[in-house]
Design a protein around this motif. Structure first.
Motif, PDB file in Angstrom:
ATOM      1  N   PRO A 133       0.841  -1.207   0.000  1.00 17.32           N
ATOM      2  CA  PRO A 133       0.000   0.000   0.000  1.00 17.32           C
ATOM      3  C   PRO A 133       0.875   1.256   0.000  1.00 17.32           C
ATOM      4  O   PRO A 133       1.928   1.273   0.656  1.00 17.32           O
ATOM      5  CB  PRO A 133      -0.791  -0.107   1.306  1.00 17.32           C
ATOM      6  N   TYR A 134       0.436   2.290  -0.717  1.00 18.83           N
ATOM      7  CA  TYR A 134       1.156   3.561  -0.694  1.00 18.83           C
ATOM      8  C   TYR A 134       1.062   4.128   0.722  1.00 18.83           C
ATOM      9  O   TYR A 134       0.002   4.124   1.331  1.00 18.83           O
ATOM     10  CB  TYR A 134       0.510   4.549  -1.676  1.00 18.83           C
ATOM     11  N   GLY A 135       2.171   4.600   1.257  1.00 25.57           N
ATOM     12  CA  GLY A 135       2.117   5.180   2.597  1.00 25.57           C
ATOM     13  C   GLY A 135       3.474   5.682   3.015  1.00 25.57           C
ATOM     14  O   GLY A 135       4.467   5.491   2.309  1.00 25.57           O
ATOM     15  N   PRO A 136       3.530   6.307   4.213  1.00 28.46           N
ATOM     16  CA  PRO A 136       4.788   6.898   4.679  1.00 28.46           C
ATOM     17  C   PRO A 136       5.886   5.842   4.849  1.00 28.46           C
ATOM     18  O   PRO A 136       5.604   4.691   5.160  1.00 28.46           O
ATOM     19  CB  PRO A 136       4.421   7.492   6.039  1.00 28.46           C
ATOM     20  N   LEU A 137       7.123   6.282   4.679  1.00 30.96           N
ATOM     21  CA  LEU A 137       8.273   5.397   4.890  1.00 30.96           C
ATOM     22  C   LEU A 137       8.764   5.609   6.312  1.00 30.96           C
ATOM     23  O   LEU A 137       8.665   6.714   6.846  1.00 30.96           O
ATOM     24  CB  LEU A 137       9.414   5.778   3.930  1.00 30.96           C
ATOM     25  N   GLN A 138       9.339   4.564   6.876  1.00 33.35           N
ATOM     26  CA  GLN A 138       9.951   4.729   8.197  1.00 33.35           C
ATOM     27  C   GLN A 138      11.449   4.771   7.998  1.00 33.35           C
ATOM     28  O   GLN A 138      12.050   3.780   7.547  1.00 33.35           O
ATOM     29  CB  GLN A 138       9.612   3.525   9.052  1.00 33.35           C
ATOM     30  N   LEU A 139      12.056   5.910   8.301  1.00 29.79           N
ATOM     31  CA  LEU A 139      13.493   6.047   8.102  1.00 29.79           C
ATOM     32  C   LEU A 139      14.118   6.644   9.355  1.00 29.79           C
ATOM     33  O   LEU A 139      13.501   7.465  10.039  1.00 29.79           O
ATOM     34  CB  LEU A 139      13.792   6.984   6.925  1.00 29.79           C
ATOM     35  N   GLU A 140      15.336   6.244   9.627  1.00 31.07           N
ATOM     36  CA  GLU A 140      16.079   6.845  10.738  1.00 31.07           C
ATOM     37  C   GLU A 140      16.397   8.303  10.364  1.00 31.07           C
ATOM     38  O   GLU A 140      16.743   8.578   9.218  1.00 31.07           O
ATOM     39  CB  GLU A 140      17.418   6.120  10.908  1.00 31.07           C
ATOM     40  N   PRO A 141      16.348   9.223  11.333  1.00 28.97           N
ATOM     41  CA  PRO A 141      16.766  10.601  11.013  1.00 28.97           C
ATOM     42  C   PRO A 141      18.230  10.638  10.577  1.00 28.97           C
ATOM     43  O   PRO A 141      18.659  11.576   9.900  1.00 28.97           O
ATOM     44  CB  PRO A 141      16.572  11.369  12.322  1.00 28.97           C
ATOM     45  N   SER A 142      18.975   9.610  10.958  1.00 28.61           N
ATOM     46  CA  SER A 142      20.391   9.553  10.557  1.00 28.61           C
ATOM     47  C   SER A 142      20.573   8.874   9.207  1.00 28.61           C
ATOM     48  O   SER A 142      21.706   8.672   8.765  1.00 28.61           O
ATOM     49  CB  SER A 142      21.190   8.797  11.623  1.00 28.61           C
ATOM     50  N   ALA A 143      19.470   8.517   8.531  1.00 31.57           N
ATOM     51  CA  ALA A 143      19.605   7.869   7.215  1.00 31.57           C
ATOM     52  C   ALA A 143      20.452   8.769   6.314  1.00 31.57           C
ATOM     53  O   ALA A 143      20.257   9.995   6.264  1.00 31.57           O
ATOM     54  CB  ALA A 143      18.232   7.626   6.608  1.00 31.57           C
TER      55      ALA A 143
ATOM     56  N   THR B 124      19.581   4.511   2.782  1.00 32.27           N
ATOM     57  CA  THR B 124      18.826   4.398   4.045  1.00 32.27           C
ATOM     58  C   THR B 124      19.709   4.049   5.242  1.00 32.27           C
ATOM     59  O   THR B 124      19.248   4.078   6.380  1.00 32.27           O
ATOM     60  CB  THR B 124      17.740   3.317   3.919  1.00 32.27           C
ATOM     61  N   GLU B 125      20.960   3.694   4.984  1.00 33.55           N
ATOM     62  CA  GLU B 125      21.819   3.296   6.114  1.00 33.55           C
ATOM     63  C   GLU B 125      21.942   4.454   7.102  1.00 33.55           C
ATOM     64  O   GLU B 125      22.008   5.619   6.700  1.00 33.55           O
ATOM     65  CB  GLU B 125      23.214   2.934   5.580  1.00 33.55           C
ATOM     66  N   LYS B 126      21.943   4.128   8.381  1.00 32.02           N
ATOM     67  CA  LYS B 126      22.103   5.220   9.355  1.00 32.02           C
ATOM     68  C   LYS B 126      23.587   5.467   9.574  1.00 32.02           C
ATOM     69  O   LYS B 126      24.395   4.532   9.584  1.00 32.02           O
ATOM     70  CB  LYS B 126      21.377   4.920  10.658  1.00 32.02           C
ATOM     71  N   GLY B 127      23.915   6.735   9.783  1.00 38.37           N
ATOM     72  CA  GLY B 127      25.321   7.063  10.015  1.00 38.37           C
ATOM     73  C   GLY B 127      25.659   8.394   9.396  1.00 38.37           C
ATOM     74  O   GLY B 127      25.050   8.813   8.411  1.00 38.37           O
ATOM     75  N   LEU B 128      26.600   9.081  10.006  1.00 42.91           N
ATOM     76  CA  LEU B 128      26.961  10.415   9.523  1.00 42.91           C
ATOM     77  C   LEU B 128      28.330  10.465   8.860  1.00 42.91           C
ATOM     78  O   LEU B 128      28.821  11.540   8.525  1.00 42.91           O
ATOM     79  CB  LEU B 128      26.883  11.424  10.685  1.00 42.91           C
TER      80      LEU B 128
END
Ligand code: PLP
Length: 356
Positions: A50-60, A144-148
């Motif tokens: 279903p079309y909908g929001p993605l869940q992503l880390e803010p650090s993505a 999408t990987e988290k990390g800076l």
């Protein structure tokens, strides 16, 4: 071919329930395709969901260093009920070239095309019925990987969303006025202009807003080194008719290799026009308009197919090409390409793929 999970229920729509004023990219079909990538194990978990929001880390990583690429192409509903796509494999190839430039993983062209067919097949009732309207596909890949840490990510998401879009010219094939940008630049040779990555567009927004405030529909970009040679317009490649020939800038790396541009190159000869790729200095364009040697200017791209340019603003002066009427070459190209896309004309180039 990779297995694609599909929902057990049908997409819940009716093309007849779509609003009459669709605009561009405002409404989204209720299903989308998603697939994830992990370094070492490759692409996996292909599914229509279903079309909908993605869940992503803010650090993505996409949010910080902009590893993002996208594509844009359309599905067309023909008068006989068929739904067709135009050269989707070229969008898949370009996505892979963008991926290589942005140090992201590629996706087999066959898989990308299969995904487009499966998705449009399921969403067939979202392909609008009004003349000139279509279903716009927006394949996108993000890190999408988290990390800076500043390095290529090891995890990605590829998704394809679909938007029913209205006809580009609801009130007729109208010319626009563009302004030559001689201060800001969009892209440079060796940079990322040839890739379809979000940063290129973000970098153009300020200049675009200033041009709009000054009464222009868009920007004609110049090359970054000399601010002399014309490159492209917003989201279109630029062409002129000069001494009777269709002339466009060569693909130097700073210009997006448009699929419409390439298609015009193929049909030009069959329509009896010479097609030339060479650098075009803005002085040559202005002199051409003044002497009458330049009879037309237009933009070409998926969204509008052909956009006639009635006047070009440069250093505070407007130089009128065809004014408020489109030129005959722009009209012929527009008609030929849209007739092929909508199945009104035979496709001798093998560009059309029937979905259902
Ligand atoms: C910067 C830019 N140039 C040119 C084009 C035209 O490309 P196409 O004909 O593949 O839509 C686009 C649109 O995708 C674009 O974003």
């Amino acid at each position: 071919m990779m297995e694609i999970l599909v929902p057990s229920t049908e997409s819940q729509t009716a093309a007849d329930n779509l609003p009459s004023d669709l605009g561009f990219g405002k409404i989204f079909a209720d299903e989308m395709f998603t697939m994830t990538y992990r370094e070492g194990s490759g692409w996996q978990d292909a599914a229509i969901v279903p079309y909908g929001p993605l869940q992503l880390e803010p650090s993505a990583m996409v949010f910080h260093y902009g590893q993002e690429i996208f594509e844009g192409h359309k599905a067309y509903r023909w008068a006989d009920g068929h739904i067709a796509m135009f050269r989707p494999e070229e969008n898949a190839r370009r996505l892979n070239r963008s991926a290589e430039r942005m140090k992201m993983p590629t996706i087999p062209v066959d898989l990308q095309v299969d995904v487009a067919h499966r998705l449009v097949g399921r969403l067939k009732d979202w392909v609008p019925t009004q003349p000139g309207a279509s279903l716009y596909l927006r394949p996108t890949m993000i890190a999408t990987e988290k990390g800076l840490g500043v390095r290529p990510a090891q995890e990605y998401l590829y998704f394809v969303i679909c938007s029913p879009v209205g006809p580009y010219y609801p009130t007729g094939f109208n010319p626009v006025k563009v302004r030559v940008e001689d201060h800001y630049i969009r892209a440079c040779v060796g940079g990322t202009g040839g890739a379809k990555t979000g940063g290129n567009y973000a970098a153009g927004l300020l200049a675009q807003a200033e041009a709009r405030d000054a009464g222009y529909a868009g920007i004609l970009w110049l090359d970054a080194q000399e601010h002399r040679y014309v490159e492209e317009i917003g989201a279109m490649n630029f062409m002129v008719v000069l001494d009777g020939k269709i002339v466009t800038s060569p693909l130097t790396g700073s210009i997006l290799p448009g699929i419409t541009r390439d298609s015009v190159g193929h049909i030009a000869e069959d329509l009896g026009y010479e097609f030339e790729e060479r650098r075009l200095a803005i002085d040559e364009i202005i002199k051409g308009i003044q002497s009458g040697k330049l009879s037309e200017a237009f933009g070409v791209g998926t969204a509008a197919v052909v956009t006639p340019i009635g006047a070009i603003g440069y250093k505070g002066e407007d130089y009128v090409t065809t004014g408020d009427k489109p030129g005959p070459v722009a009209e012929t190209i527009y008609k030929t390409l849209t007739d092929i896309q909508w199945g009104r004309k035979e496709d001798p180039y093998n560009w059309i793929q029937i979905v259902v």
